[in-house]
Motif scaffolding. Structure first.
Motif, PDB file in Angstrom:
ATOM      1  N   PHE A  38      18.778  29.101  46.778  1.00 17.48           N
ATOM      2  CA  PHE A  38      19.681  29.916  47.598  1.00 17.48           C
ATOM      3  C   PHE A  38      19.134  31.305  47.899  1.00 17.48           C
ATOM      4  N   THR A  39      18.007  31.663  47.328  1.00 18.33           N
ATOM      5  CA  THR A  39      17.515  33.031  47.476  1.00 18.33           C
ATOM      6  C   THR A  39      16.383  33.167  48.492  1.00 18.33           C
ATOM      7  N   LYS A  40      15.878  32.051  48.995  1.00 20.11           N
ATOM      8  CA  LYS A  40      14.737  32.107  49.917  1.00 20.11           C
ATOM      9  C   LYS A  40      15.089  32.733  51.267  1.00 20.11           C
ATOM     10  N   GLY A  41      16.331  32.486  51.724  1.00 16.94           N
ATOM     11  CA  GLY A  41      16.745  33.032  53.011  1.00 16.94           C
ATOM     12  C   GLY A  41      16.155  32.306  54.199  1.00 16.94           C
ATOM     13  N   THR A  42      15.531  31.152  53.991  1.00 19.56           N
ATOM     14  CA  THR A  42      14.988  30.371  55.094  1.00 19.56           C
ATOM     15  C   THR A  42      16.118  29.624  55.808  1.00 19.56           C
ATOM     16  N   LYS A  43      15.802  29.065  56.955  1.00 15.33           N
ATOM     17  CA  LYS A  43      16.792  28.315  57.722  1.00 15.33           C
ATOM     18  C   LYS A  43      17.351  27.159  56.905  1.00 15.33           C
ATOM     19  N   GLU A  44      16.452  26.456  56.201  1.00 12.97           N
ATOM     20  CA  GLU A  44      16.874  25.315  55.390  1.00 12.97           C
ATOM     21  C   GLU A  44      17.734  25.772  54.211  1.00 12.97           C
ATOM     22  N   SER A  45      17.333  26.863  53.590  1.00 16.21           N
ATOM     23  CA  SER A  45      18.076  27.394  52.445  1.00 16.21           C
ATOM     24  C   SER A  45      19.473  27.856  52.868  1.00 16.21           C
ATOM     25  N   LEU A  46      19.559  28.531  54.003  1.00 13.10           N
ATOM     26  CA  LEU A  46      20.849  28.996  54.502  1.00 13.10           C
ATOM     27  C   LEU A  46      21.758  27.823  54.857  1.00 13.10           C
ATOM     28  N   ALA A  47      21.175  26.753  55.368  1.00 12.73           N
ATOM     29  CA  ALA A  47      21.963  25.573  55.722  1.00 12.73           C
ATOM     30  C   ALA A  47      22.580  24.939  54.473  1.00 12.73           C
ATOM     31  N   VAL A  48      21.790  24.854  53.405  1.00 12.52           N
ATOM     32  CA  VAL A  48      22.309  24.317  52.143  1.00 12.52           C
ATOM     33  C   VAL A  48      23.424  25.213  51.614  1.00 12.52           C
TER      34      VAL A  48
END
Length: 492
Positions: free
Chosen positions: A180-190
């Motif tokens: 949850f801390t990466k801030g990538t598109k995939e991470s934000l979607a999760v």
């Protein structure tokens, strides 16, 4: 940071601290009217003669703040409160304006994502939240496992934790701690998917906790109703065709949900962040917040107010109750607030909402008692000096008028507060510099180093707090203790 600086340094926006133990002066930077607590770690001194080594004087000063009375642990953009002026704003918007013009779900979007949504943004958010309101069929077995008289907050707290067992993709322990801390598109979607699930299922879990207490079958969330309309439907529908909750009650509940959505770093929000700082899954963090909200000093206050009013009874009993409070024989609930020192801005909205609900349901019989108590306390110098103004906990009168049982009041607080908890959790996950686990310091005042004493040489400690309390046993326990069997302790 915080170290001695040359006299020529710019000290216009610093705090000068002179340590009289050493004669050294330290300049500590001030930013946003705050100072970094870690700067005081540089203020060190030799231990005084006979000083306890546990004070760790040579390791720098510690900041002592029992109960977080003046310690800032986050840089936040979410909620602003001015307790002296009676101000509450979500992302800059006054709560009074949002209560009139917005809705709970629109305000949820605002709190979580930082701005009011466009029509298309809100449609996506609302559709996702409502779509994710359905729970797995196995949840029925989970809810049926509770006793018929289990407190609904105990059920709801357990249910949030239980919910996390279904979603391994939301668990950083399984997917990696940067989930949850990466801030990538995939991470934000999760992250967003878990937000939809938690907000959507909060009403479903609460309604199931309500219905299991009533001995009723559970209801699948309906389509085409609002967030609070769906909640009321799930609690009350008994098979009637085209069932729709009363619009006044539906709107009133939505307003109360909006008012309760967030309140800065209160006890439960802080609990969510404390728990979430270990990078646990959000379901476990929300369950921890729910447990914190359960307490009578926090979410249980609504229930406490009504119980207090019931104990007072009629308006003519108010003066005697007031005097008992001043003698500290009784506890006054619903007045005073940790933050608000004048009036809680939410209380005025609650009063207006109450009037609208009472037109439909009829006035609650405790209303006159509540008003008499309010009037008496506001005129009494004892309460004026202590700034004990009425707070939002009087919304319990609305819940009572709507027919909710007393022990369900904290649940009606927890469901909307899920939004605020998630907003703060999301903000922490995405903050610059990543997440640091919360690990407060302590001031150790216990015994110094002691040598182990054999049991035959020990002397019993005196005092009621120094030994475990004996418990009076009865029934099967008492009979078993009197029985004879292999391994039984010898009877004195």
């Amino acid at each position: 940071m915080g170290k001695p600086v040359p006299a020529t340094s710019d000290t216009s926006n610093t705090l000068s601290v002179r340590d009289n133990r050493t004669g050294k002066t330290y300049e500590i930077p001030i930013e946003d009217n705050s100072i970094p607590a870690t700067a005081f770690k540089d203020i060190k001194a030799p231990a005084a003669k006979d000083e306890r080594p546990e004070n760790e004087t040579d390791k720098g000063l510690r900041i002592q703040d029992r109960g977080f009375l003046n310690t800032a642990v986050m840089r936040s953009q979410i909620t602003y409160i001015d307790g002296e002026a009676g101000v509450l704003r979500y992302r800059g918007y006054p709560i009074e304006e949002l209560a009139v013009h917005s809705s709970h779900l629109e305000t949820a979007y605002l709190l979580i994502y930082g701005s009011l949504p466009t029509a298309s943004q809100f449609r996506i958010f609302q559709d996702e939240v409502m779509h994710h309101s359905i729970v797995h069929a196995d949840a029925e077995q989970f809810f049926r496992s509770f006793r018929y008289d289990a407190h609904p907050m105990a059920i709801l707290t357990s249910a949030f934790a239980y919910l996390g067992s279904y979603y391994s993709e939301a668990n950083p322990s399984l997917q990696g701690q940067t989930l949850f801390t990466k801030g990538t598109k995939e991470s934000l979607a999760v992250m967003d998917k878990q937000i939809y699930r938690l907000i959507g299922k909060a009403t479903t879990l609460a309604a199931m906790a309500y219905r299991v207490r009533q001995g009723r079958e559970f209801v699948i969330p309906p389509t085409g109703l609002s967030y609070t309309g769906s909640f009321l439907y799930q609690m009350d529908h008994l098979g009637q065709e085209d069932y729709r909750p009363h619009p006044v009650l539906e709107k009133a509940l939505d307003v109360l949900f909006l008012l309760h959505a967030d309140h800065e770093l209160n006890a439960s929000a802080t609990t969510v962040l404390q728990t979430g700082s270990s990078l646990v899954d959000p379901y476990s963090a929300i369950a921890a917040g729910c447990a914190s909200l359960y307490g009578p000093l926090h979410g249980g206050a609504n229930e406490a107010v009504i119980r207090m009013l019931i104990s007072i009874g009629k308006p003519e009993n108010v003066p005697a109750f007031i005097e008992a409070v001043k003698r500290r024989e009784k506890v006054l609930s619903g007045f005073g607030h940790r933050v608000y020192k004048t009036s809680d801005p939410r209380s005025f909205i609650v009063r207006k909402t109450a009037d609208e609900v009472f037109k439909v349901t009829g006035k609650d019989e405790l209303l006159e008692t509540a008003m008499a108590l309010h009037e008496a306390a506001m005129k009494d110098e004892y309460f004026i000096k202590r700034k004990l103004a009425p707070n939002v906990d009087f919304c319990g009168l609305i819940y009572r008028a709507m027919g909710f049982p007393l022990d369900f009041f904290p649940v009606l607080f927890a469901v909307p507060r899920v939004v605020g908890w998630l907003a703060h959790w999301r903000q922490m996950m995405l903050q610059p510099g990543g997440v640091k686990i919360w690990r407060p310091r302590q001031i150790y005042v216990g015994s110094g180093k002691r040598a182990y004493v054999p049991v035959a040489e020990r002397v019993a400690a005196e005092g009621p707090k120094m030994s475990p309390s004996p418990i009076e046993h009865s029934g099967i326990s008492k009979r078993t203790m009197l029985a004879s069997f292999r391994g039984a302790k010898a009877k004195m």
